[in-house]
Design a protein around this motif. Structure first.
Motif, PDB file in Angstrom:
ATOM      1  N   PRO A 179      41.322  37.490  31.433  1.00  0.00           N
ATOM      2  CA  PRO A 179      39.914  37.157  31.205  1.00  0.00           C
ATOM      3  C   PRO A 179      39.253  36.561  32.440  1.00  0.00           C
ATOM      4  CG  PRO A 179      41.277  36.327  29.410  1.00  0.00           C
ATOM      5  CD  PRO A 179      42.207  36.806  30.481  1.00  0.00           C
ATOM      6  N   LEU A 180      40.009  35.734  33.158  1.00  0.00           N
ATOM      7  CA  LEU A 180      39.462  35.085  34.341  1.00  0.00           C
ATOM      8  C   LEU A 180      39.278  36.074  35.480  1.00  0.00           C
ATOM      9  CD1 LEU A 180      38.800  32.119  34.824  1.00  0.00           C
ATOM     10  CD2 LEU A 180      40.926  31.937  36.079  1.00  0.00           C
ATOM     11  N   ALA A 223      38.645  39.162  35.159  1.00  0.00           N
ATOM     12  CA  ALA A 223      37.477  39.978  34.832  1.00  0.00           C
ATOM     13  C   ALA A 223      36.199  39.285  35.283  1.00  0.00           C
ATOM     14  CB  ALA A 223      37.434  40.245  33.326  1.00  0.00           C
ATOM     15  N   VAL A 224      36.127  37.981  35.055  1.00  0.00           N
ATOM     16  CA  VAL A 224      34.926  37.245  35.450  1.00  0.00           C
ATOM     17  C   VAL A 224      34.792  37.208  36.969  1.00  0.00           C
ATOM     18  CG1 VAL A 224      33.988  34.915  35.607  1.00  0.00           C
ATOM     19  CG2 VAL A 224      34.618  35.858  33.402  1.00  0.00           C
ATOM     20  N   THR A 281      33.566  40.453  38.175  1.00  0.00           N
ATOM     21  CA  THR A 281      32.155  40.665  37.887  1.00  0.00           C
ATOM     22  C   THR A 281      31.257  39.913  38.857  1.00  0.00           C
ATOM     23  OG1 THR A 281      32.772  40.791  35.585  1.00  0.00           O
ATOM     24  CG2 THR A 281      30.448  40.570  36.044  1.00  0.00           C
ATOM     25  N   TYR A 339      32.405  48.506  35.161  1.00  0.00           N
ATOM     26  CA  TYR A 339      32.932  47.146  35.067  1.00  0.00           C
ATOM     27  C   TYR A 339      34.306  47.051  35.668  1.00  0.00           C
ATOM     28  CZ  TYR A 339      29.372  47.403  31.541  1.00  0.00           C
ATOM     29  OH  TYR A 339      28.216  47.637  30.891  1.00  0.00           O
ATOM     30  N   TRP A 349      24.866  39.044  34.175  1.00  0.00           N
ATOM     31  CA  TRP A 349      26.253  38.586  34.064  1.00  0.00           C
ATOM     32  C   TRP A 349      26.885  38.310  35.421  1.00  0.00           C
ATOM     33  CZ3 TRP A 349      29.190  36.404  30.652  1.00  0.00           C
ATOM     34  CH2 TRP A 349      28.883  36.544  29.294  1.00  0.00           C
ATOM     35  N   ILE A 376      25.911  34.727  36.195  1.00  0.00           N
ATOM     36  CA  ILE A 376      26.578  33.750  35.331  1.00  0.00           C
ATOM     37  C   ILE A 376      28.047  33.640  35.739  1.00  0.00           C
ATOM     38  CG2 ILE A 376      27.192  33.155  32.972  1.00  0.00           C
ATOM     39  CD1 ILE A 376      24.736  34.674  32.062  1.00  0.00           C
ATOM     40  N   ALA A 383      29.952  30.396  36.956  1.00  0.00           N
ATOM     41  CA  ALA A 383      31.135  29.874  36.279  1.00  0.00           C
ATOM     42  C   ALA A 383      32.247  29.605  37.288  1.00  0.00           C
ATOM     43  CB  ALA A 383      31.621  30.864  35.217  1.00  0.00           C
TER      44      ALA A 383
END
Lengths: 310, 283
Positions: free
Chosen positions: B31-32, B34-35, B38, B51, B247, B250, B254
């Motif tokens: 998950p991290l 992926a962020v 992005t 993506y 995104w 964001i 993050a």
């Protein structure tokens, strides 16, 4: 722990005795602890002890936060136990606690996997611990993104396997599980680090003796290793229960309790009623219920601690 | 050593273990990752559904610059520092004194005060919320840095006192006793004998409490509201509401918000883990 602390209390007893012999010293060390405790006690009383009592008191009033307070006895509690929202929140809280109990065994599994001495293992351990270090707001963002129906990783995997995309955070039945999974991520990391430390301190002689007796696999883990890891397990369960009951940040960032209040928990419901609906007394009643649940664990923890100190 | 050291296993097991490690990291941090991926994409990539492929253009510098130029992110980070540093210093100072009192003096209320600090550390935030908010308004501190600094000092003192007390209990009492016999005052004993000995513990504690306070979200929502004082957690959450479609920004925000505690963790790893696992071996 038991033996070392009883040693200490013996030592302390000796100190007291020597203090009693000379009257003058007794005085200085009578006043001194209160001087050292003073600042901490004062600020802690103002910001923690008094508010707990004040909240309990407030829960018997109807109050919008600005105007007059009206005493209504158990009115808030009666309304609370009649409200569907409360039972949804309570059920979700229980679900959080039950599913969070996966964190200690999963943390143990990862710790067993990583407890080797190969090149670069320190970095690997640090990376596994990573989710615990970052803020829950970031964890919430990361998982919202992970679950996103149109471009999230999860749905990429599902559609790769031939399934239809699902929108976990918009589905009333799945949403709480989705948030709990996000909460488990850092919690497992925390339990893992507790167990890694525990594994580092195992008694080697016992292990060797068990190996000579041909203990293997699950039996070895269950009868030889786990009993030695009991302190780590205890701490892991305590922090996991508290983590589950504190579940505010993720609910607030991922769904704000939605859709239609289906993912709310007591902590979030309390915030919503007080800050958005200006129902301070009612909010305080929700907080008191949460506090009472937590008290069971606090009492157990304190009982264990005081017993081991004595 | 448990489980059995892998070096003693077959070569095949050894190789598969070493292959499994990086794979497991990638899965665990997926998950991290992926962020982070992005946060270096362009908006076009995201709109076109790219993506997971290679970014059509690297927007690393652009996205991260934009986070700082078009949002108050810099202010949020600054606020977090202004709040966290004094709060950490305050907690460590108060709890070292309190921990010393509870560890090295025998008086009747000792165990009960200690129990109170521990219990206070476990209470849910919500039972404190309304009174603490009212107090903060009465003190005239609502929506100021001090609102959060004072509360964090008070609340974290519970945990910190537990930590310091357990550390100081293990220090030799003979040293303190002999100083007393020499007629050294209690405060000088604390300052010249105890303080130098607890330095390593205060470092561990400071690192840990820094992370706790930096990552606080609830009190940042309840006690402050303007961009001038809001710390980075509440700021990020506000930005999420404003830039629903962006995104890439964001994500970059993050990553920036997560960076300070992560850096602290990697530089002070030993202290950090020593603090967190207190009690895991002897609890």
């Amino acid at each position: 722990m038991a033996s070392s602390s009883s040693n200490k209390s013996q030592k302390n007893a000796v100190n007291t005795a020597s203090e009693l012999v000379s009257g003058k010293r007794l005085r200085a060390s009578d006043v001194a602890p209160w001087m050292f405790l003073g600042p901490a006690l004062i600020i802690f009383s103002i910001y923690v002890l008094f508010p707990v009592l004040d909240s309990i008191w407030l829960s018997f009033f109807e109050w919008d936060g600005l105007g007059e307070k009206t005493f209504i006895g158990f009115g808030n509690y009666v309304e609370l136990f009649d409200s569907d929202q409360f039972w949804t929140a309570l059920t979700n809280n229980i679900l959080w606690m039950v599913l969070f109990m996966l964190a200690p065994p999963m943390g143990l599994a990862i710790a067993l996997f990583l407890n080797q001495q190969v090149y670069g293992i320190r970095l690997v351990k640090a990376l596994f611990f990573f989710p615990f270090v970052i803020s829950q707001v970031v964890v919430g963002l990361v998982f919202s993104w992970f679950y996103d129906p149109s471009f999230g990783v999860l749905n990429s995997v599902i559609s790769f396997l031939g399934g239809d995309p699902i929108s976990i955070l918009a589905d009333e039945d799945l949403v709480t599980y989705g948030i709990i999974a996000a909460g488990l991520w850092p919690q497992i990391a925390y339990c893992m680090i507790l167990y890694l430390t525990g594994l580092n301190n195992l008694n080697h002689e016992q292990l060797e003796a068990a190996r000579l007796d041909n203990a293997k696999g699950f039996k070895m883990l269950w009868y030889i290793v786990l009993p030695q890891l009991r302190p780590a397990t205890f701490i892991a369960i305590v922090v996991t229960v508290i983590g589950a009951l504190r579940s505010f940040d993720l609910v607030a960032t991922m769904t704000a309790g939605g859709p239609w209040g289906s993912s709310t928990v007591l902590a979030y419901m309390m915030y919503e009623e007080s800050i958005f609906n200006y129902r301070m007394g009612y909010g305080a009643a929700v907080a008191v219920v949460l506090f009472l649940i937590m008290d069971i664990y606090i009492a157990y923890f304190l009982w264990r601690m005081i017993r081991s100190e004595k | 050593m448990y489980p059995r050291p892998i070096e003693k296993a077959s070569a095949f097991t050894n190789i598969s273990y070493r292959v499994a490690l990086p794979i497991s990291i990638v899965l665990w941090l997926l998950p991290l990752i992926a962020v982070m991926a992005t946060s270096v994409r362009s908006l076009d990539d995201i709109n076109q559904g790219n993506y997971w492929g290679w970014p059509s253009e690297w927007m690393l510098i652009e996205n991260y610059t934009q986070v700082f130029t078009s949002t108050p992110m810099f202010q949020y980070l600054l606020n977090s520092l202004i709040i966290t540093l004094p709060a950490v210093a305050g907690c460590v100072a108060l709890s070292t004194m309190a921990g010393f009192a509870l560890a090295k003096y025998n008086f009747k209320a000792n165990i009960w005060i200690f129990a109170t600090f521990i219990a206070g550390n476990f209470v849910p935030f919500q039972i404190l919320m309304i009174p603490v908010r009212d107090l903060t308004i009465q003190f005239g501190l609502y929506d100021t840095h001090w609102a959060l600094i004072l509360f964090h000092i008070a609340f974290q003192t519970g945990f910190c006192t537990l930590f310091m007390r357990n550390f100081i209990v293990g220090l030799p009492t003979e040293l303190i006793e002999s100083a007393r016999v020499e007629g050294v005052s209690e405060f000088k004993i604390f300052w010249h004998i105890v303080l130098p000995l607890v330095k390593p513990a205060t470092a561990a504690l400071a690192v840990l409490v820094f992370t706790f306070i930096w990552n606080d979200f609830f009190w940042a929502l309840v006690l402050v509201q303007s961009d001038e004082v809001r710390p980075v957690t509440a700021g990020l959450s506000a930005l999420q509401g404003q830039w629903l479609a962006s995104w890439q920004l964001i994500s970059a925000g993050a990553v920036v918000a997560a960076l300070p505690p992560v850096i602290l963790f990697f530089t002070m790893q030993r202290h950090f883990i020593a603090g967190l696992t207190l009690g895991a071996t002897k609890g």
